[in-house]
Design a protein around this motif. Structure first.
Motif, mmCIF file in Angstrom:
data_model
loop_
_atom_site.group_PDB
_atom_site.id
_atom_site.type_symbol
_atom_site.label_atom_id
_atom_site.label_comp_id
_atom_site.label_asym_id
_atom_site.label_seq_id
_atom_site.Cartn_x
_atom_site.Cartn_y
_atom_site.Cartn_z
ATOM 1 N N LYS A 16 -20.212 -29.994 -51.388
ATOM 2 C CA LYS A 16 -21.183 -28.958 -51.764
ATOM 3 C C LYS A 16 -22.613 -29.477 -51.636
ATOM 4 C CE LYS A 16 -18.114 -26.441 -54.881
ATOM 5 N NZ LYS A 16 -17.827 -26.052 -56.260
ATOM 6 N N ASN A 17 -22.838 -30.705 -52.075
ATOM 7 C CA ASN A 17 -24.176 -31.295 -51.975
ATOM 8 C C ASN A 17 -24.576 -31.552 -50.522
ATOM 9 O OD1 ASN A 17 -24.809 -31.265 -54.692
ATOM 10 N ND2 ASN A 17 -23.950 -33.305 -55.063
ATOM 11 N N THR A 18 -23.617 -31.977 -49.731
ATOM 12 C CA THR A 18 -23.887 -32.215 -48.311
ATOM 13 C C THR A 18 -24.312 -30.922 -47.638
ATOM 14 O OG1 THR A 18 -22.289 -34.021 -48.239
ATOM 15 C CG2 THR A 18 -22.891 -33.024 -46.132
ATOM 16 N N TYR A 19 -23.597 -29.850 -47.902
ATOM 17 C CA TYR A 19 -23.939 -28.561 -47.304
ATOM 18 C C TYR A 19 -25.290 -28.071 -47.819
ATOM 19 C CZ TYR A 19 -23.737 -23.901 -45.449
ATOM 20 O OH TYR A 19 -24.038 -22.755 -44.755
ATOM 21 N N LYS A 20 -25.554 -28.259 -49.092
ATOM 22 C CA LYS A 20 -26.818 -27.824 -49.676
ATOM 23 C C LYS A 20 -27.995 -28.562 -49.019
ATOM 24 C CE LYS A 20 -29.190 -27.346 -54.102
ATOM 25 N NZ LYS A 20 -29.143 -27.633 -55.527
ATOM 26 N N ARG A 21 -27.849 -29.875 -48.819
ATOM 27 C CA ARG A 21 -28.903 -30.672 -48.164
ATOM 28 C C ARG A 21 -29.101 -30.222 -46.724
ATOM 29 N NH1 ARG A 21 -26.152 -35.572 -48.803
ATOM 30 N NH2 ARG A 21 -27.202 -36.301 -46.944
ATOM 31 N N TRP A 22 -27.996 -29.970 -46.010
ATOM 32 C CA TRP A 22 -28.087 -29.527 -44.627
ATOM 33 C C TRP A 22 -28.770 -28.164 -44.548
ATOM 34 C CZ3 TRP A 22 -26.826 -25.332 -41.804
ATOM 35 C CH2 TRP A 22 -26.949 -25.444 -40.410
ATOM 36 N N GLU A 23 -28.375 -27.263 -45.429
ATOM 37 C CA GLU A 23 -28.941 -25.911 -45.434
ATOM 38 C C GLU A 23 -30.449 -25.940 -45.708
ATOM 39 O OE1 GLU A 23 -27.322 -21.687 -47.055
ATOM 40 O OE2 GLU A 23 -27.476 -23.306 -48.524
ATOM 41 N N GLN A 24 -30.861 -26.770 -46.651
ATOM 42 C CA GLN A 24 -32.288 -26.894 -46.966
ATOM 43 C C GLN A 24 -33.050 -27.480 -45.764
ATOM 44 O OE1 GLN A 24 -33.228 -29.385 -50.323
ATOM 45 N NE2 GLN A 24 -35.378 -28.790 -50.306
#
Length: 148
Positions: A24-32
């Protein structure tokens, strides 16, 4: 801050409720990163050009759309550069060194397009572009014998 994350890494899978906290954190960082890169690029693209680029949600797709929109023809560029090189003339208030460097830059661009321009050919272009007050220099160069 992972600003270039979306440019360097493919989009990770969208997390589900069963995804781990790391995913979830990986996706959140990528999305940002993706969002910030898109905003940055769009803010630096001219408004008249921005309208011709299709909307994209991913920065990599947006960059690809820009590349596809503005593919240039190497033949047209080579023709333009060759023409520019052949008609260039030194203008009085401008320094001769700057004029010569500009001609060398054009020749380098032509070489990058795989158009061969020998150094001696370039020198003749440069000499022919100089005004008449450099006549003595031209004569001196043309009569100078090269050592083997």
């Amino acid at each position: 801050m992972d600003l270039d994350l979306a440019l360097c890494v493919d989009e990770p899978p969208i997390p589900t409720e069963s995804s781990s906290l790391v995913d979830k954190n990986t996706y959140k960082r990528w999305e940002q990163s993706n969002r910030l890169n898109l905003m940055f690029i769009k803010s630096h693209v001219n408004k008249s050009i921005r309208g011709s680029i299709p909307r994209c949600n991913k920065v990599k797709d947006y960059i690809k759309a820009i590349e596809e929109q503005f593919v240039s023809s190497d033949k047209a560029l080579a023709s333009t550069l060759t023409n520019k090189l052949s008609v260039m003339k030194h203008v009085k208030p401008r320094r001769v060194r700057k004029h010569i460097m500009e001609m060398r830059d054009i020749a380098a661009k032509l070489r990058s397009l795989e158009i061969e321009i020998s150094d001696s050919f370039l020198v003749h272009f440069i000499l022919n572009s100089l005004p008449t007050e450099y006549g003595q220099f031209k004569i001196s160069y043309n009569t100078h014998k090269e050592k083997d």
